[in-house]
Scaffold this active site. Structure first.
Site, mmCIF file in Angstrom:
data_model
loop_
_atom_site.group_PDB
_atom_site.id
_atom_site.type_symbol
_atom_site.label_atom_id
_atom_site.label_comp_id
_atom_site.label_asym_id
_atom_site.label_seq_id
_atom_site.Cartn_x
_atom_site.Cartn_y
_atom_site.Cartn_z
ATOM 1 N N ARG A 23 45.163 18.750 74.118
ATOM 2 C CA ARG A 23 44.930 17.830 72.980
ATOM 3 C C ARG A 23 43.493 18.253 72.150
ATOM 4 N NH1 ARG A 23 43.320 13.129 76.634
ATOM 5 N NH2 ARG A 23 42.669 14.850 77.658
ATOM 6 N N GLN A 46 16.240 6.191 66.396
ATOM 7 C CA GLN A 46 16.977 6.377 64.749
ATOM 8 C C GLN A 46 17.785 7.477 64.833
ATOM 9 O OE1 GLN A 46 14.246 5.805 61.733
ATOM 10 N NE2 GLN A 46 14.614 7.651 60.914
ATOM 11 N N ASN A 48 20.153 10.151 62.023
ATOM 12 C CA ASN A 48 19.926 10.631 60.575
ATOM 13 C C ASN A 48 21.078 11.484 60.662
ATOM 14 O OD1 ASN A 48 17.562 9.065 60.036
ATOM 15 N ND2 ASN A 48 16.426 10.759 60.537
ATOM 16 N N ARG A 59 16.242 22.594 53.974
ATOM 17 C CA ARG A 59 15.730 21.257 54.180
ATOM 18 C C ARG A 59 14.319 21.602 54.997
ATOM 19 N NH1 ARG A 59 18.520 16.410 52.558
ATOM 20 N NH2 ARG A 59 20.599 17.146 51.506
ATOM 21 N N HIS A 62 9.432 19.987 58.204
ATOM 22 C CA HIS A 62 9.189 18.598 58.035
ATOM 23 C C HIS A 62 8.622 18.421 59.545
ATOM 24 C CE1 HIS A 62 12.418 18.124 54.873
ATOM 25 N NE2 HIS A 62 11.393 18.420 54.371
ATOM 26 N N LYS A 72 13.147 15.459 68.154
ATOM 27 C CA LYS A 72 14.349 15.483 67.694
ATOM 28 C C LYS A 72 15.451 16.233 68.451
ATOM 29 C CE LYS A 72 12.436 16.158 62.927
ATOM 30 N NZ LYS A 72 12.291 16.818 61.698
ATOM 31 N N HIS A 119 10.236 21.439 61.500
ATOM 32 C CA HIS A 119 11.657 21.585 61.820
ATOM 33 C C HIS A 119 12.066 21.555 60.320
ATOM 34 C CE1 HIS A 119 15.709 20.084 61.992
ATOM 35 N NE2 HIS A 119 15.964 21.144 62.514
ATOM 36 N N TYR A 132 20.973 13.954 63.426
ATOM 37 C CA TYR A 132 19.614 14.044 64.202
ATOM 38 C C TYR A 132 19.777 12.716 64.953
ATOM 39 C CZ TYR A 132 17.788 16.974 60.353
ATOM 40 O OH TYR A 132 17.504 17.824 59.140
ATOM 41 N N LYS A 168 9.860 18.396 46.475
ATOM 42 C CA LYS A 168 9.018 18.022 47.471
ATOM 43 C C LYS A 168 8.644 19.118 48.273
ATOM 44 C CE LYS A 168 8.079 14.496 51.172
ATOM 45 N NZ LYS A 168 8.600 13.313 51.666
ATOM 46 N N ASP A 169 9.868 19.545 48.967
ATOM 47 C CA ASP A 169 9.780 20.868 49.978
ATOM 48 C C ASP A 169 8.947 21.910 49.215
ATOM 49 O OD1 ASP A 169 10.660 19.067 51.856
ATOM 50 O OD2 ASP A 169 12.718 20.189 51.868
#
Length: 177
Positions: A23, A46, A48, A59, A62, A72, A119, A132, A168-169
């Site tokens: 399968r 949480q 994401n 990305r 952060h 994380k 990260h 995440y 921003k980054d």
């Protein structure tokens, strides 16, 4: 699951042990008991999803400041990423050191990132998706970052000619020596 601690103490690559039959494939991606047996945080609060349309998208890098540091668990569910973490724990023997891990593609591994790390990642394929699990809620006032090309860290990105990154980054100041 197979837990392999990385050179930066507390960070792990987690390899799945798939069951394969006619399968397809089945694998456990997280188990509270197995994570707890390794002494790892298992209180996910949480989740994401990051959807990235272009190869070369960066990305990061952060993190959240005290008292909202994040743990994380990162998994690339579609495509592939060059995932980077930086140890920002001043008391650590590997303070300011970084490592990279390939996630996605053929390996289906996850990366466990402890508190005190920045990260980020660069996508290696178009239409890459990253999932995440987070050990801390998002606190906008605690969001911090270091620039992807900060000379203090000298991160070697695999797709330097294809970089797509947010303003921003790009705006983070040098970390400092």
């Amino acid at each position: 699951m197979i837990f392999k601690e990385l050179e930066l103490k507390g960070a792990y690559v987690i390899e799945f042990e798939p069951i394969i039959d006619h399968r397809g494939l089945f694998a456990r991606t997280w188990c509270k008991n197995e994570f707890s047996a390794q002494g790892l945080t298992t209180n996910w609060v949480q989740c994401n999803l990051s959807v990235n349309s272009k190869k070369g998208t960066i990305r990061g890098m952060h993190y959240q400041a005290t008292p909202y540091e994040e743990v994380k668990l990162v998994h690339c569910v579609k495509g592939a990423i060059y995932d980077v973490i930086i140890d920002l724990r001043p008391e650590s023997a590997t303070f300011k050191k970084w490592i990279s891990v390939l996630l996605g593609g053929e390996n289906r591994n996850s990366l466990y990132i402890p508190e005190g790390f920045a990260h980020g990642f660069q996508t290696l394929e178009d239409e890459t998706e990253v999932f995440y699990q987070m050990g801390q809620f998002f606190h906008p006032d605690s969001v911090r970052g270091v620039r992807f090309n900060d000379p203090v860290f000298q991160i070697e990105w695999p797709e330097p000619e294809h970089i797509t990154i947010s303003d921003k980054d790009l705006s983070y100041e040098d970390f400092g020596l």
